[in-house]
Design a protein around this motif. Sequence first.
Motif, PDB file in Angstrom:
ATOM      1  N   PRO A 156      18.183  12.696 -10.428  1.00 10.01           N
ATOM      2  CA  PRO A 156      17.488  13.587 -11.602  1.00 10.01           C
ATOM      3  C   PRO A 156      16.870  12.958 -12.571  1.00 10.01           C
ATOM      4  O   PRO A 156      17.857  11.930 -13.139  1.00 10.01           O
ATOM      5  N   ALA A 157      15.607  12.937 -12.727  1.00 10.80           N
ATOM      6  CA  ALA A 157      15.040  12.283 -14.129  1.00 10.80           C
ATOM      7  C   ALA A 157      13.839  13.013 -14.468  1.00 10.80           C
ATOM      8  O   ALA A 157      13.389  13.707 -13.743  1.00 10.80           O
ATOM      9  N   TYR A 158      13.177  12.829 -15.633  1.00  6.59           N
ATOM     10  CA  TYR A 158      11.932  13.566 -16.068  1.00  6.59           C
ATOM     11  C   TYR A 158      11.047  12.828 -15.126  1.00  6.59           C
ATOM     12  O   TYR A 158      10.901  11.889 -14.836  1.00  6.59           O
ATOM     13  N   PRO A 159       9.917  13.968 -14.746  1.00  8.19           N
ATOM     14  CA  PRO A 159       8.879  13.663 -13.889  1.00  8.19           C
ATOM     15  C   PRO A 159       8.019  12.429 -14.262  1.00  8.19           C
ATOM     16  O   PRO A 159       7.740  11.648 -13.617  1.00  8.19           O
ATOM     17  N   ASP A 160       7.835  12.503 -15.589  1.00  9.16           N
ATOM     18  CA  ASP A 160       6.747  11.399 -15.883  1.00  9.16           C
ATOM     19  C   ASP A 160       7.449  10.048 -16.147  1.00  9.16           C
ATOM     20  O   ASP A 160       6.976   9.160 -15.944  1.00  9.16           O
ATOM     21  N   HIS A 161       8.992   9.985 -16.130  1.00  7.46           N
ATOM     22  CA  HIS A 161       9.497   9.023 -16.058  1.00  7.46           C
ATOM     23  C   HIS A 161       9.601   8.472 -14.642  1.00  7.46           C
ATOM     24  O   HIS A 161       9.178   7.250 -14.412  1.00  7.46           O
ATOM     25  N   ILE A 162       9.639   9.183 -13.499  1.00 13.10           N
ATOM     26  CA  ILE A 162       9.537   8.905 -12.171  1.00 13.10           C
ATOM     27  C   ILE A 162       8.070   8.521 -11.962  1.00 13.10           C
ATOM     28  O   ILE A 162       7.979   7.438 -11.220  1.00 13.10           O
ATOM     29  N   LYS A 213       4.983   3.631 -10.236  1.00  9.03           N
ATOM     30  CA  LYS A 213       3.874   2.827 -10.629  1.00  9.03           C
ATOM     31  C   LYS A 213       4.243   1.399 -10.823  1.00  9.03           C
ATOM     32  O   LYS A 213       3.836   0.357 -10.203  1.00  9.03           O
ATOM     33  N   GLU A 214       5.300   1.116 -11.771  1.00 10.01           N
ATOM     34  CA  GLU A 214       5.785   0.077 -12.247  1.00 10.01           C
ATOM     35  C   GLU A 214       6.437  -0.741 -10.958  1.00 10.01           C
ATOM     36  O   GLU A 214       6.176  -1.961 -10.678  1.00 10.01           O
ATOM     37  N   ARG A 215       7.181   0.010 -10.111  1.00 17.42           N
ATOM     38  CA  ARG A 215       7.707  -0.699  -8.974  1.00 17.42           C
ATOM     39  C   ARG A 215       6.781  -1.212  -7.930  1.00 17.42           C
ATOM     40  O   ARG A 215       6.945  -2.273  -7.484  1.00 17.42           O
ATOM     41  N   SER A 216       5.815  -0.458  -7.780  1.00 14.54           N
ATOM     42  CA  SER A 216       4.691  -0.889  -6.803  1.00 14.54           C
ATOM     43  C   SER A 216       3.887  -2.143  -7.126  1.00 14.54           C
ATOM     44  O   SER A 216       3.782  -3.004  -6.443  1.00 14.54           O
ATOM     45  N   ARG A 217       3.814  -2.372  -8.378  1.00 15.92           N
ATOM     46  CA  ARG A 217       3.464  -3.550  -9.187  1.00 15.92           C
ATOM     47  C   ARG A 217       4.473  -4.794  -8.972  1.00 15.92           C
ATOM     48  O   ARG A 217       4.032  -5.915  -8.535  1.00 15.92           O
ATOM     49  N   GLU A 218       5.805  -4.399  -9.100  1.00 16.36           N
ATOM     50  CA  GLU A 218       6.804  -5.513  -8.685  1.00 16.36           C
ATOM     51  C   GLU A 218       6.780  -5.779  -7.344  1.00 16.36           C
ATOM     52  O   GLU A 218       6.740  -6.993  -7.166  1.00 16.36           O
ATOM     53  N   LEU A 223       9.144   2.122   1.213  1.00 14.09           N
ATOM     54  CA  LEU A 223       9.128   3.319   1.034  1.00 14.09           C
ATOM     55  C   LEU A 223      10.524   3.697   0.589  1.00 14.09           C
ATOM     56  O   LEU A 223      11.006   4.429  -0.674  1.00 14.09           O
ATOM     57  N   GLU A 224      11.674   2.905   0.959  1.00 11.28           N
ATOM     58  CA  GLU A 224      12.884   3.280   0.696  1.00 11.28           C
ATOM     59  C   GLU A 224      13.165   2.467  -0.772  1.00 11.28           C
ATOM     60  O   GLU A 224      14.209   3.188  -1.447  1.00 11.28           O
ATOM     61  N   GLU A 225      12.389   1.548  -1.042  1.00  7.33           N
ATOM     62  CA  GLU A 225      12.457   1.208  -2.318  1.00  7.33           C
ATOM     63  C   GLU A 225      12.078   2.056  -3.623  1.00  7.33           C
ATOM     64  O   GLU A 225      12.586   2.447  -4.540  1.00  7.33           O
ATOM     65  N   GLN A 226      10.882   2.913  -3.198  1.00  6.30           N
ATOM     66  CA  GLN A 226      10.418   3.873  -3.880  1.00  6.30           C
ATOM     67  C   GLN A 226      11.368   5.253  -4.216  1.00  6.30           C
ATOM     68  O   GLN A 226      11.617   5.663  -5.146  1.00  6.30           O
ATOM     69  N   LYS A 227      12.056   5.545  -2.953  1.00  9.38           N
ATOM     70  CA  LYS A 227      13.031   6.589  -3.020  1.00  9.38           C
ATOM     71  C   LYS A 227      13.976   6.321  -3.690  1.00  9.38           C
ATOM     72  O   LYS A 227      14.765   7.278  -4.307  1.00  9.38           O
ATOM     73  N   ALA A 273       0.950  -1.097  -0.136  1.00  9.73           N
ATOM     74  CA  ALA A 273      -0.150  -0.078   0.217  1.00  9.73           C
ATOM     75  C   ALA A 273       0.864   1.091  -0.086  1.00  9.73           C
ATOM     76  O   ALA A 273       0.665   2.263  -0.646  1.00  9.73           O
ATOM     77  N   ALA A 274       1.921   1.236   0.835  1.00 14.98           N
ATOM     78  CA  ALA A 274       2.841   2.360   0.624  1.00 14.98           C
ATOM     79  C   ALA A 274       3.282   2.536  -0.375  1.00 14.98           C
ATOM     80  O   ALA A 274       3.625   3.782  -0.917  1.00 14.98           O
ATOM     81  N   ALA A 275       3.877   1.476  -0.985  1.00 11.29           N
ATOM     82  CA  ALA A 275       4.616   1.804  -2.581  1.00 11.29           C
ATOM     83  C   ALA A 275       3.530   2.395  -3.274  1.00 11.29           C
ATOM     84  O   ALA A 275       4.039   3.293  -4.331  1.00 11.29           O
ATOM     85  N   MET A 276       2.486   1.878  -3.401  1.00  6.33           N
ATOM     86  CA  MET A 276       1.375   2.189  -4.201  1.00  6.33           C
ATOM     87  C   MET A 276       0.695   3.879  -3.767  1.00  6.33           C
ATOM     88  O   MET A 276       0.789   4.587  -4.865  1.00  6.33           O
TER      89      MET A 276
END
Length: 350
Positions: free
Chosen positions: A114-120, A125-130, A104-108, A59-62
């Motif tokens: 630095p990266a494009y906001p849309d890429h982040i 979202k993809e990482r939360s599914r993983e 949360l650390e995984e998402q951080k 839930a936190a990742a999502m």
Amino acid sequence: MDESSYKVKTIEWQGDEVVMIDQRVLPLHEEYVHHRTWQEVGDSIKTMVIRGAPAIGVAAAMGMALAAIQSPADSYEALRRDLDQAATGLFETRPTAYNLGWALEEQKKIYAQPAYPDHIRARLKERSREILDEDVAMCVAMGEHAAPLFPRGARILTHCNAGALATAGYGTALGVIRSVFKRDPSIHVFVDETRPFLQGARLTAWELKQEGIPCSLITDNMAGFFFRKGDIDAVVVGSDRIAANGDVANKIGTYTVSVLAKVHRVPFYVAAPTSTVDLDVPDGDAIPIEERDPEEVTHFGGSRCAPEGIGVCNPAFDVTPHENVTAIITEAGVHRQPYGESLAAAKRGS
Ligand code: MRU
């Protein structure tokens, strides 16, 4: 029966919404809560719409992915500010479950550079599914490792709900029970009701009944009666946080069960993914224990059952010392005492 036969989804993406089954109203009602913001996800963690350490982590990742989607930021710096704020807010929801901080650390890691906001946004979202998929896979692996530990026709006691509802699916302790049952349908499960929130009576009993796994619901204070009669062959529980030395935090009442198991020479197993292992806390004394609302104790089914103004203690978790734990099962295998090195190696490999 396998992990895919479990129909109810604990938590999932539906478009850009996070949908959770409402665990507060089960088993009487099957209702779903839709979330569009990280604040709504935070509220659902706090109020136990979703609970169980691995499910809270998902839930936190999502929630972090929702924070990125809801943020209007068009620069990396602005998005990072919004995400850091969401991470802090989500972290403060419940203190004991280590999977929350881990996710949360995984998402951080995703927005550390630095990266494009849309890429982040897309990557969070993809990482939360993983994380969700990995959690189910870890639960299934734990079941495979643990199943051979149980004798034929085992009578197994479990406490709280460490099932599909407490994870992304399949369950830790209940995943082990599912795997044992798959090999040996003659098992029997004793389900502690788990006062005061009744995760056993409401959730574990519901999951077991749905799958036809033979079980008896007992009140927490009946456990000793059945141990003394020789009716319990093994205990399996989940965990909210495992310290570096193998001390285990889990739902209040778990320690009491571990003492009974030790006195009666019954094996006491803990099943948890390595995302529950916190190598930064040396032992159980350093694990923060959540204190919850006194009304959970003074009320039953919404009605007051204790005098007005009575003093109340309501710690939500306790710590079982590693000496009382026969084995810890992670996705990496079966760990035995001394736990330090083998848990650290499992964690490094994760
Ligand atoms: O307060 P809860 O319901 O979140 O507590 C849950 C437990 O104690 C579970 O046993 C633990 O999180 C393991 S769940 C796989």
